[in-house]
Scaffold this motif. Structure first.
Motif, short mmCIF file in Angstrom:
data_model
loop_
_atom_site.label_atom_id
_atom_site.label_comp_id
_atom_site.label_asym_id
_atom_site.label_seq_id
_atom_site.Cartn_x
_atom_site.Cartn_y
_atom_site.Cartn_z
N ASP A 67 -12.95 -4.41 14.60
CA ASP A 67 -13.57 -3.42 15.40
C ASP A 67 -12.77 -2.61 16.25
OD1 ASP A 67 -13.08 -5.42 17.20
OD2 ASP A 67 -15.14 -5.71 17.92
N PHE A 122 -15.67 -3.96 11.38
CA PHE A 122 -16.18 -5.00 12.23
C PHE A 122 -15.54 -6.23 12.09
CE2 PHE A 122 -19.16 -2.27 10.27
CZ PHE A 122 -20.29 -1.90 11.26
N ASN A 164 -23.51 -4.91 15.09
CA ASN A 164 -23.83 -3.28 14.64
C ASN A 164 -25.19 -2.80 15.24
OD1 ASN A 164 -23.92 -0.85 13.50
ND2 ASN A 164 -23.90 -1.44 11.36
N ASP A 220 -21.95 1.29 5.43
CA ASP A 220 -21.14 0.64 6.72
C ASP A 220 -20.96 -0.93 6.81
OD1 ASP A 220 -21.06 2.85 8.18
OD2 ASP A 220 -22.86 2.76 9.28
N ASP A 237 -21.55 -8.33 10.49
CA ASP A 237 -21.19 -7.95 9.28
C ASP A 237 -20.94 -9.18 8.39
OD1 ASP A 237 -20.21 -5.51 7.49
OD2 ASP A 237 -18.58 -6.81 7.27
#
Length: 346
Positions: free
Chosen positions: A48, A104, A110, A124, A135
């Motif tokens: 991230d 991520f 998220n 995504d 994720d």
């Protein structure tokens, strides 16, 4: 100038040729090393944080160092949140950001999901999210690294203890062998799962705690093989000759007898590694493994069981686990064929 040369004996060449002749095991080894190598660089694949930032004529590497928001024109001295649209706009206004393929980490939530978690695969989240919005692909990458590293450490430590115990038991024989056999019978009868439940209720389970507990029970897997090899070789002529020349028992064991015993030991290592990975995955699946929030394949499989309406959870975890274990089994079969004198590489 000293030149180091590595001499490969004809027997080693034959074993390497026989290992390569097993095409399934040979390519399985390279595929497993590729997957494991990619997982070692998980921070550069799924993170991230950007890999590199160019801002106001300077370069920043957030993947290696923490930066504050004020370093990029923000208002707060806290750690920069690069997923924040406001901070991203400030950086892109006077520079650019180079992101990894997956934006991520395994623990990144998220918060912009269009549907409640677990969310299906999207642009995504390529493999969707789990029930906490994390994720799935990132958790698979980090979970693969954690599982293999745990399995390698458990295999190495338990193999060293098991080989040493089997060597002592088989070489000396007699009362030493009898005592060790009775001890192994008692030790092997202990309920491993119940001990794990008791320990997890007393101390918080962690990586090193699980490694220590599983090592206490997994070292016995190689004792029988090494013991049989030492019992067979302890009365060979070269062992008697070395003993007659005054060589110590320790030197005879680990210099002359152990290399022959390692032939049978090496054939078991890939299967022990796969069993170690299965043990960690099973404990995480039962909730007795790593702490909550860790990158775990077993936790992903458990979420798949609890969320049947989200099949991408169970399918993703099953495919990666089955692929990894299958590759290790194929490698183990190739190693077994390489050390089999009845096999011919031609």
């Amino acid at each position: 100038m000293t030149v180091f040369r590595f001499h490969i004996t004809p027997l080693t060449r034959r074993r390497l040729a026989q290992f390569q002749a097993n095409r399934r095991g040979w390519w399985s080894l390279w595929l497993f090393l590729l997957l494991f190598g990619l997982s070692l660089g998980a921070e550069f694949i799924a993170n991230d944080r950007p890999l590199l930032i160019y801002h106001q004529g300077g370069f920043y590497a957030p993947v290696f160092k923490d930066y504050a928001e004020t370093d990029f024109g923000g208002d707060f001295p806290s750690d920069a949140n690069y997923r924040d649209p406001h901070l991203a706009g400030l950086i892109n206004e006077k520079g650019w950001m180079l992101w990894p393929p997956v934006r991520f980490r395994y623990d990144t939530v998220n918060y912009d999901l269009p549907v409640p978690a677990p969310a299906p695969p999207s642009a995504d989240n390529w493999l969707g999210t789990d029930d906490q919005g994390r994720d799935v692909l990132a958790r698979l990458i980090y979970g693969l690294r954690l599982s293999v590293l745990f399995g390698l450490l458990l295999t190495v430590t338990s193999s060293i203890i098991g080989v040493a115990a089997g060597a002592v038991q088989g070489y000396f024989g007699g009362r030493v062998d009898l005592f060790f056999q009775r001890f192994l019978e008692v030790w092997g009868g202990l309920p491993q799962l119940f001990i794990l439940i008791i320990v997890s209720s007393v101390v918080a389970p962690g990586f090193w705690t699980l490694l220590l507990i599983l090592m206490l029970f997994s070292w016995t897997s190689l004792v029988g093989v090494v013991r049989a090899e030492f019992l067979r070789a302890r009365n060979f002529d070269y062992v008697r000759a070395a003993r007659a020349l005054g060589m110590t028992d320790g030197r005879i064991m680990f210099k002359h007898v152990l290399p022959n015993a390692m032939v049978a030991t090496l054939t078991f290592l890939p299967f022990i590694l796969s069993g170690s990975i299965v043990a960690l995955t099973a404990l995480d699946f039962l909730g007795l493994g790593l702490p909550p929030g860790s990158a775990s394949l077993g936790d992903l499989l458990r979420q798949g069981k609890d969320n049947l309406q989200a099949p991408w959870l169970g399918i993703s975890g099953f495919i990666l686990t089955a692929l990894m274990l299958s590759l290790l089994v194929f490698v183990g079969e190739a190693v077994r064929d390489a050390f089999d004198p009845r096999k011919n590489a031609g």
